[in-house]
Design a protein around this motif. Sequence first.
Motif, mmCIF file in Angstrom:
data_model
loop_
_atom_site.group_PDB
_atom_site.id
_atom_site.type_symbol
_atom_site.label_atom_id
_atom_site.label_comp_id
_atom_site.label_asym_id
_atom_site.label_seq_id
_atom_site.Cartn_x
_atom_site.Cartn_y
_atom_site.Cartn_z
ATOM 1 N N PRO A 178 -0.773 18.022 2.606
ATOM 2 C CA PRO A 178 -1.163 16.646 2.285
ATOM 3 C C PRO A 178 -0.122 15.990 1.380
ATOM 4 O O PRO A 178 0.328 16.567 0.389
ATOM 5 N N GLN A 179 0.272 14.782 1.744
ATOM 6 C CA GLN A 179 1.178 13.993 0.910
ATOM 7 C C GLN A 179 0.685 12.548 0.908
ATOM 8 O O GLN A 179 0.710 11.878 1.941
ATOM 9 N N PHE A 180 0.234 12.080 -0.247
ATOM 10 C CA PHE A 180 -0.201 10.693 -0.370
ATOM 11 C C PHE A 180 1.000 9.800 -0.674
ATOM 12 O O PHE A 180 1.895 10.164 -1.442
ATOM 13 N N VAL A 181 0.987 8.610 -0.088
ATOM 14 C CA VAL A 181 2.022 7.626 -0.383
ATOM 15 C C VAL A 181 1.371 6.249 -0.459
ATOM 16 O O VAL A 181 0.611 5.852 0.432
ATOM 17 N N SER A 182 1.621 5.542 -1.567
ATOM 18 C CA SER A 182 1.082 4.191 -1.748
ATOM 19 C C SER A 182 1.935 3.195 -0.980
ATOM 20 O O SER A 182 3.164 3.206 -1.081
ATOM 21 N N THR A 183 1.295 2.341 -0.202
ATOM 22 C CA THR A 183 2.034 1.366 0.583
ATOM 23 C C THR A 183 2.378 0.150 -0.270
ATOM 24 O O THR A 183 1.731 -0.114 -1.285
ATOM 25 N N PRO A 184 3.372 -0.623 0.132
ATOM 26 C CA PRO A 184 3.745 -1.813 -0.638
ATOM 27 C C PRO A 184 2.619 -2.841 -0.760
ATOM 28 O O PRO A 184 2.620 -3.643 -1.700
ATOM 29 N N ASP A 185 1.669 -2.843 0.169
ATOM 30 C CA ASP A 185 0.575 -3.808 0.108
ATOM 31 C C ASP A 185 -0.690 -3.226 -0.519
ATOM 32 O O ASP A 185 -1.773 -3.792 -0.382
ATOM 33 N N GLY A 186 -0.544 -2.112 -1.236
ATOM 34 C CA GLY A 186 -1.644 -1.601 -2.043
ATOM 35 C C GLY A 186 -2.553 -0.604 -1.373
ATOM 36 O O GLY A 186 -3.486 -0.091 -2.001
ATOM 37 N N LYS A 187 -2.333 -0.319 -0.105
ATOM 38 C CA LYS A 187 -3.133 0.685 0.577
ATOM 39 C C LYS A 187 -2.611 2.083 0.239
ATOM 40 O O LYS A 187 -1.611 2.233 -0.466
ATOM 41 N N LEU A 188 -3.278 3.100 0.760
ATOM 42 C CA LEU A 188 -2.866 4.481 0.524
ATOM 43 C C LEU A 188 -2.804 5.202 1.862
ATOM 44 O O LEU A 188 -3.745 5.114 2.662
ATOM 45 N N GLN A 189 -1.707 5.897 2.098
ATOM 46 C CA GLN A 189 -1.566 6.683 3.315
ATOM 47 C C GLN A 189 -1.541 8.167 2.980
ATOM 48 O O GLN A 189 -1.102 8.561 1.897
ATOM 49 N N LEU A 190 -2.028 8.956 3.906
ATOM 50 C CA LEU A 190 -2.013 10.411 3.774
ATOM 51 C C LEU A 190 -1.220 10.980 4.936
ATOM 52 O O LEU A 190 -1.603 10.832 6.100
ATOM 53 N N SER A 191 -0.106 11.619 4.608
ATOM 54 C CA SER A 191 0.695 12.331 5.598
ATOM 55 C C SER A 191 0.229 13.778 5.622
ATOM 56 O O SER A 191 -0.035 14.374 4.572
ATOM 57 N N TYR A 192 0.150 14.349 6.831
ATOM 58 C CA TYR A 192 -0.290 15.736 6.935
ATOM 59 C C TYR A 192 0.228 16.342 8.228
ATOM 60 O O TYR A 192 0.698 15.625 9.121
#
Length: 474
Positions: A178-192
Motif C-alpha cells: 500500500p502506498q498513499f498519495v495525496s492528489t493536487p486537488d485534495g483527494k487521496l489515492q492508494l497504489s497497491y
Amino acid sequence: MHRRTLLAAALAGAVVTPALASGTARAAGPGPSVTRTGTTTLDSQAVFFVSYDGLVNNNAFQKNGLLTYKGYQYAVWYTADRNAVVGRRALGSSTWSTVKVGHTLRYDDSHNVISMGVSKVDGRLHLNMDSHSDGFTYVKSVAGLMDNPGGLSWTAARFGAPQSTLDGLALTSQFTYPQFVSTPDGKLQLSYRVAVSGNGRNALAEYDGTKWANLGEWSASTGTYTSEHGSSTARNMYLHGIDYDRNGRLHSFFTWREQNGAVMCDGGGISNHDTGYVYSDDRGRTWRNNAGSVVGVTGGSDKVSVNDAGLVVDPLNPDHSLMNQESQFTDSAGRPHAIISYVPGRFGQCTTDYVANRTANGRAFHVRRNASGTWQKTEIPVPLNSSQRTKLILDKYDNAYAIYPFGRIAGASAASGYTDWKILFDGSGLNAFGEVVIDETRVGQDGMLSFMYQEKSSGTTPSALHVVDFRLPA
C-alpha cells in the motif's frame, strides 16, 4: 534487443559528460549539507524480527511511515506486543503522543508495514497495514483531525474501527505494497499490487472525501521477456515510488521482476531487470512513456507492458542483482530523479548470491532527466555495504541526498550536475539496523530531513525505534 542497444549507447554518452549535458542555467545555490538537530525516541521496545533481510518497522518501500502535515509530524509502527500504533508531535517537540488503533500484527513478515495518507479534502488520516499477498487492515480517523491538531485531542476515539475493506470496497484477496498519495486537488489515492511477486499488477483506488472507488489495474503481468539465458512470460512491475510534482504530474520509476528464473545466469541472483519510467497528467488514468506516447490506461484493456516501447531509461539485464522499490523524487522544475542500485559489471557479469554480492560490491546510482530531456546517470562513490535500499530527497536548491542503509547520508550539488557526491553523515552513533524510513513530505515544509530507524538487535529481542532530524540548507 536493438532498442536496448540504442538506449544503452545514448545513456552511456550522457554518463560520460554529465556537466555538459545538464542544461542547468540557474544560479548556483548553496551546496548540500546536513546539521543534526536532535533525535527522539518513538518506542524503546519496538517489535524486532528480520524477514526478507528487513524489519517491519523500517522497510524503505514503506511510503509515508513518517509524514508531516500542518505543523505536526506523524509516525506509525508496531510495538513489542505487536500493537499497531500511530504517534504525533508538534514539529520541534521531543515528545510524541501515541494511540493504539486496534490492530495487532499477524505474521513475522517484514512486508506487513503500516502506510499513512492524508485526504486533504476532509482532513482525515488513513492507515493501511499488515498485508502481503493477502488481505489488509484499514483504519481512518475522524474528519478534520489533521486540520486542527492543536485543538483536537490525540485519542483512540478519533479513529474508526479496523476494517478489511475500504469502507466496504473490497479490492483483491492478494493485496501488497500500500502506498498513499495525496492528489493536487485534495483527494487521496492508494497504489497497491494485485497478486504476487513475479506475476502481479499495479492498481489504484481513490478517495474523494465521501467514498472510495477502485480505478483499476494499470500494469500488465503478461508479455514475453527474453534475456541471453532464457525467456519469461510473467512478471510484475515494482515501483520505486508514485509521486505528484508541484505541477500535478504523477511520476513513477520502476523495475521488472520476471517469474521465470531461466532469464538469470544463476539461480542465486534476482530476476529484476531494467529501470523504466512512466508518467500521468490525468491523475493516474492514462500512462505515458518518456516520449509522451500513451502506453497504458488504468482500468482499461491496454496496460503498461514489458513489451511497450520507450519505457526503459536505464537498461540492465537480470544478472546484476538490481534492487526493486528503491526511491524517487522530483525537483523544483518537476523533473524526475531516482536512486537505483546493483552490482556493476566491473565486479563480474553474473551475481550468484544477491545478498552477499550486493553487500560486497553493490553501488547506488543517481538517475535523472535534465532540462533538455536527456537521461543521465551518476554512480555514487559510496559502497552499499548492505543488500538493502537507499532513499533519495532533494532540498529547496535541488541538491540531492542519498540516505543509505545504517543512516549514512551522501549529498551532491545541483550546480555540479550531481557529479560531486560525498558523505555528509556517516551514521555513527545511530546503531541502525539497515534501511530507514524517510519523511518525504517534511523536506518542502520546513527544510528538514527526518528519518525513522530502528536499532540493531538479535533474534526477536525488541529494540528502540527513533526519529532523527537534520537541518538542510536554508
